[in-house]
Design a protein around this motif. Structure first.
Motif, short mmCIF file in Angstrom:
data_model
loop_
_atom_site.label_atom_id
_atom_site.label_comp_id
_atom_site.label_asym_id
_atom_site.label_seq_id
_atom_site.Cartn_x
_atom_site.Cartn_y
_atom_site.Cartn_z
N GLN A 266 0.81 -1.22 0.00
CA GLN A 266 0.00 0.00 0.00
C GLN A 266 0.84 1.27 0.00
O GLN A 266 0.41 2.30 -0.53
CB GLN A 266 -0.93 0.02 1.23
N PHE A 267 2.05 1.20 0.57
CA PHE A 267 2.84 2.42 0.75
C PHE A 267 4.21 2.39 0.09
O PHE A 267 4.95 3.37 0.18
CB PHE A 267 3.01 2.70 2.25
N ASN A 268 4.57 1.29 -0.53
CA ASN A 268 5.87 1.19 -1.19
C ASN A 268 5.69 1.42 -2.69
O ASN A 268 4.95 0.69 -3.36
CB ASN A 268 6.50 -0.18 -0.93
N GLU A 269 6.40 2.43 -3.23
CA GLU A 269 6.26 2.75 -4.65
C GLU A 269 6.70 1.60 -5.55
O GLU A 269 6.20 1.44 -6.67
CB GLU A 269 7.07 4.00 -4.98
N LYS A 270 7.62 0.78 -5.07
CA LYS A 270 8.10 -0.35 -5.86
C LYS A 270 6.96 -1.32 -6.18
O LYS A 270 6.96 -1.99 -7.22
CB LYS A 270 9.21 -1.07 -5.09
N TYR A 271 5.97 -1.38 -5.28
CA TYR A 271 4.82 -2.27 -5.49
C TYR A 271 3.57 -1.46 -5.82
O TYR A 271 2.45 -1.87 -5.51
CB TYR A 271 4.59 -3.12 -4.23
N HIS A 272 3.77 -0.30 -6.44
CA HIS A 272 2.68 0.58 -6.89
C HIS A 272 1.87 1.13 -5.72
O HIS A 272 0.66 1.38 -5.86
CB HIS A 272 1.76 -0.16 -7.86
N GLY A 273 2.53 1.32 -4.60
CA GLY A 273 1.88 1.91 -3.45
C GLY A 273 2.01 3.42 -3.44
O GLY A 273 2.69 4.01 -4.27
N GLN A 274 1.35 4.06 -2.48
CA GLN A 274 1.38 5.52 -2.36
C GLN A 274 1.96 5.88 -1.00
O GLN A 274 1.27 5.82 0.02
CB GLN A 274 -0.05 6.07 -2.49
N PRO A 275 3.27 6.25 -0.94
CA PRO A 275 3.91 6.47 0.36
C PRO A 275 3.49 7.77 1.06
O PRO A 275 3.62 7.87 2.27
CB PRO A 275 5.40 6.51 0.01
#
Length: 316
Positions: free
Chosen positions: A256-265
C-alpha cells in the motif's frame, strides 16, 4: 481409564449477586450501572434524532450503535427483572459480559468517529449543540459499559463463563477490530490491484470467522461439539491467527505504501485527501487505518495465545 479434567473458567459474574425476578435487582450496583447505560444511550440517540444530525455513513453508524445498545440493555434489564435467565436462549454466564464488552467498544468508536467525521463539519447552532451533547452521553455510556466489564470479569478462584476471562474478552476485541477493518476496506479498489492484498483480506476474514465461532460456541454452551478439546481449539486458533496476521502486517503496508509495489507512500499524493470531505475518509487514510488495526489485532492475538497456552479449563 484415567479421566482428564479440564478447567473452563475462573470467576463468577457479579450479575449472579442480583436478586432474580425482583424489582430489587435494579437497585443493586450492577442494575444501577445498566440503568445508566440505558439512559445515556437513549439520550444520545434522542438528541441526534430530534435534529436529524446523523447524515452519512458515520452518522448512521453512531445512530445504530446507540439504538442497538439501548435495545439490548433493555432486554438484559427485563430478563433479570423478571427472572428469565433460565429461558434465555444463550448462556447467561457468557452473554451479558460479552455484550457489555462489545457495547463499550461500539460506544468508544462512536464517541471518536462521530465528532471527528461529523460534528466538526456542522455549523454552529441547535444541531451542533445536540450532536455535542450526544457525544458526551456516548462517552458516559462507554464508561458505564467498560465499568461493567471490569466489574464482572473473571477473578482467580471463582467460577464463571469463558467469556469473562481475559482470552474471552480478547476474542471480543479481535472480532470487533476485524469488523472495523472490513468497514475501511469496503471499497474493493483498495486491494484488488494486488494478489498479496487480497490475501490480507482473506486473512482478516478467516481469523474473524474462527474467533466468531469460538464466541458463538460459548454463548450457545456448545463447546463440546468440536471434534477436539475446546482448549486445544483455542490454542490452535490463536497460533494460526498470530501467523496469518504477522504475514498481513508485512504485506499490507508493503503493497500500500511502497512505490516499488505501486503503493502511495505520501498522503499528499492521494487526490482524495487534498480537500476535507464531510462524513467520509479518503483512501490513503483508510489504508493507514487498516495497517494500524492489523498491528492492534496482532498484539491481541499474541496476548490471546499467551493466555490460552496456560489457561486450564474446568467443565461445569
Amino acid at each position: 481409564m484415567p479421566v482428564t479434567v479440564t478447567r473452563t473458567t475462573i470467576t463468577t459474574t457479579s450479575s449472579s449477586s442480583t436478586i432474580v425476578g425482583s424489582p430489587r435487582a435494579l437497585t443493586q450496583p450492577l442494575g444501577l450501572l445498566r440503568l445508566l447505560q440505558l439512559v445515556s444511550t437513549c439520550i444520545a440517540f434522542s438528541l441526534v434524532a430530534s435534529v436529524g444530525a446523523y447524515t452519512g455513513p458515520m452518522g448512521h453508524w453512531s445512530m445504530f450503535t446507540w439504538c442497538f445498545c439501548f435495545a439490548v440493555t433493555l432486554v438484559i434489564l427485563l430478563v433479570e427483572l423478571f427472572g428469565l435467565q433460565a429461558r434465555f436462549p444463550l448462556s447467561w454466564r457468557n452473554f451479558p459480559i460479552t455484550y457489555a464488552c462489545y457495547a463499550a467498544l461500539f460506544c468508544l468508536t462512536s464517541s471518536i468517529i462521530y465528532p471527528t467525521t461529523y460534528v466538526q463539519f456542522l455549523s454552529h447552532g441547535r444541531s451542533r449543540d445536540h450532536a455535542i451533547a450526544a457525544t458526551t452521553f456516548s462517552c458516559v455510556a462507554c464508561l458505564a459499559y467498560a465499568t461493567e466489564v471490569a466489574w464482572t470479569r473473571a477473578r482467580p478462584g471463582e467460577i464463571t463463563g469463558y467469556m469473562a476471562t481475559v482470552p474471552g474478552l480478547l476474542k471480543v476485541l479481535e472480532t470487533f477490530v476485524a469488523c472495523i477493518i472490513f468497514v475501511f476496506i469496503s471499497n474493493p479498489y483498495l486491494y484488488q490491484h494486488a494478489s498479496a492484498l487480497e490475501c490480507c483480506v482473506a486473512v482478516y476474514a478467516i481469523c474473524f470467522i474462527l474467533a466468531a465461532v469460538a464466541i458463538l460456541l460459548n454463548l450457545g454452551d456448545c463447546t463440546n461439539v468440536l471434534p477436539i478439546s475446546f482448549p486445544s481449539f483455542l490454542s490452535g486458533l490463536a497460533l494460526l491467527s498470530v501467523v496469518l496476521y504477522a504475514i498481513a502486517l508485512v504485506l499490507w503496508p508493503l503493497y500500500q505504501f511502497n512505490e516499488k509495489y505501486h503503493g502511495q507512500p505520501r498522503r499528499s499524493g492521494d487526490p482524495g485527501c487534498a480537500t476535507r470531505h464531510t462524513h467520509d475518509v479518503c483512501s490513503w487514510d483508510r489504508r493507514l487505518a487498516v495497517s494500524v488495526l492489523t498491528g492492534i489485532n496482532l498484539l491481541a492475538y499474541l496476548a490471546d495465545l499467551a493466555y490460552s497456552a496456560r489457561l486450564v479449563f474446568v467443565k461445569v
